[in-house]
Design an enzyme around this catalytic site. Structure first.
Site, PDB file in Angstrom:
ATOM      1  N   HIS A 129       0.841  -1.209   0.000  1.00 24.32           N
ATOM      2  CA  HIS A 129       0.000   0.000   0.000  1.00 24.32           C
ATOM      3  C   HIS A 129       0.877   1.261   0.000  1.00 24.32           C
ATOM      4  CE1 HIS A 129      -3.055  -2.634   2.326  1.00 24.32           C
ATOM      5  NE2 HIS A 129      -3.636  -2.356   1.182  1.00 24.32           N
ATOM      6  N   ARG A 150      -2.233  -6.197  -9.038  1.00 24.80           N
ATOM      7  CA  ARG A 150      -1.180  -7.145  -8.672  1.00 24.80           C
ATOM      8  C   ARG A 150      -1.182  -8.339  -9.597  1.00 24.80           C
ATOM      9  NH1 ARG A 150      -3.232  -7.418  -2.616  1.00 24.80           N
ATOM     10  NH2 ARG A 150      -5.081  -6.979  -3.851  1.00 24.80           N
ATOM     11  N   SER A 159      -3.137  -7.778   2.641  1.00 29.32           N
ATOM     12  CA  SER A 159      -3.399  -7.656   4.082  1.00 29.32           C
ATOM     13  C   SER A 159      -3.900  -8.988   4.636  1.00 29.32           C
ATOM     14  CB  SER A 159      -4.450  -6.575   4.353  1.00 29.32           C
ATOM     15  OG  SER A 159      -3.985  -5.323   3.925  1.00 29.32           O
TER      16      SER A 159
HETATM   17  P1  ADP Z   1      -9.567  -3.322  -1.104  1.00 31.34           P
HETATM   18  O1  ADP Z   1     -10.324  -4.215  -0.163  1.00 31.34           O
HETATM   19  O2  ADP Z   1     -10.321  -2.091  -1.524  1.00 31.34           O
HETATM   20  O3  ADP Z   1      -8.907  -4.022  -2.259  1.00 31.34           O
HETATM   21  P2  ADP Z   1      -6.953  -3.141   0.030  1.00 31.34           P
HETATM   22  O4  ADP Z   1      -6.592  -2.500   1.338  1.00 31.34           O
HETATM   23  O5  ADP Z   1      -6.734  -4.603  -0.089  1.00 31.34           O
HETATM   24  O6  ADP Z   1      -8.434  -2.731  -0.187  1.00 31.34           O
HETATM   25  O7  ADP Z   1      -6.185  -2.437  -1.157  1.00 31.34           O
HETATM   26  C1  ADP Z   1      -6.228  -1.042  -1.375  1.00 31.34           C
HETATM   27  C2  ADP Z   1      -5.437  -0.714  -2.636  1.00 31.34           C
HETATM   28  O8  ADP Z   1      -4.075  -1.055  -2.461  1.00 31.34           O
HETATM   29  C3  ADP Z   1      -5.914  -1.490  -3.868  1.00 31.34           C
HETATM   30  O9  ADP Z   1      -5.780  -0.680  -5.024  1.00 31.34           O
HETATM   31  C4  ADP Z   1      -4.949  -2.636  -3.929  1.00 31.34           C
HETATM   32  O10 ADP Z   1      -4.814  -3.164  -5.236  1.00 31.34           O
HETATM   33  C5  ADP Z   1      -3.685  -1.960  -3.463  1.00 31.34           C
HETATM   34  N1  ADP Z   1      -2.762  -2.940  -2.897  1.00 31.34           N
HETATM   35  C6  ADP Z   1      -2.996  -3.836  -1.932  1.00 31.34           C
HETATM   36  N2  ADP Z   1      -1.909  -4.605  -1.710  1.00 31.34           N
HETATM   37  C7  ADP Z   1      -0.956  -4.175  -2.583  1.00 31.34           C
HETATM   38  C8  ADP Z   1       0.370  -4.596  -2.881  1.00 31.34           C
HETATM   39  N3  ADP Z   1       0.937  -5.600  -2.262  1.00 31.34           N
HETATM   40  N4  ADP Z   1       1.058  -3.919  -3.826  1.00 31.34           N
HETATM   41  C9  ADP Z   1       0.477  -2.907  -4.477  1.00 31.34           C
HETATM   42  N5  ADP Z   1      -0.785  -2.483  -4.262  1.00 31.34           N
HETATM   43  C10 ADP Z   1      -1.496  -3.102  -3.328  1.00 31.34           C
END
Ligand code: ADP
Length: 162
Positions: free
Chosen positions: A17, A90, A127
């Site tokens: 993130h 991803r 996460s």
């Molecule tokens: P959501 O439930 O809305 O997907 P997340 O907290 O999982 O919420 O993700 C928020 C954003 O961060 C999304 O755009 C997701 O693709 C991005 N994201 C999550 N993990 C990663 C990662 N490991 N690398 C890059 N971007 C990520």
């Protein structure tokens, strides 16, 4: 002023993130890192806990504001003068899901979605995997910042004691 939102659950924030938010902060004038407050979906962490960790995670970027939102993301965008949503991809499975949401958001409001490819260093990282590893006392030190590790440790210790 080019203002964007990076929305998410951030349960908890990971280095993946932080990487995306930091890259968005280089491209745009102002970035809202927005935690979804979804009453129907309780996470491991409360929204205030998620906000605390996210604030710490993005503190090095001068143009990132951390906030929460509920309801429709497009309404949050309209209320805050945001014209673009930044999401990250991803994998192909992310794309399948994200494409539909992006098209729906555009139909609802005209708000554009821009996709950034995940840094390959973190493309396996989510996460939910972090929670799973931490729950079983695995090493998440290369996946989340130290203060997130501490919170995970405390959270699972609390739960085990209940
Ligand atoms: P959501 O439930 O809305 O997907 P997340 O907290 O999982 O919420 O993700 C928020 C954003 O961060 C999304 O755009 C997701 O693709 C991005 N994201 C999550 N993990 C990663 C990662 N490991 N690398 C890059 N971007 C990520």
């Amino acid at each position: 002023m080019r203002r964007v939102v990076c929305p998410g659950s951030f349960d908890p924030v990971t280095y993946g993130h932080i990487d995306i938010i930091g890259r968005a902060a280089k491209q745009y004038d102002e970035v809202f890192a927005a935690v979804l407050n979804n009453v129907n979906k309780r996470g491991l962490f409360t929204v205030p806990e998620k906000l605390d960790m996210l604030k710490e995670g993005v503190s090095e970027f001068g143009n990132v504001r951390v906030t929460e939102f509920d309801g429709l993301l497009v309404d949050f965008c309209r209320e805050n003068g945001i014209e673009t949503i930044v999401r990250s991809l991803r994998s192909v499975s992310d794309f399948d899901y994200e494409l539909q949401i992006a098209q729906m958001n555009y139909r609802l409001s005209g708000v554009e979605t821009v996709f950034m490819t995940a840094n390959p260093q973190y493309s396996f990282l989510s996460s939910s995997l972090v929670r799973e590893i931490a729950q079983h006392n695995g090493d998440v030190s290369s996946l989340v910042p130290p203060y997130v590790q501490d919170r995970l440790r405390k959270k699972y210790a609390e739960r085990a004691g209940q």
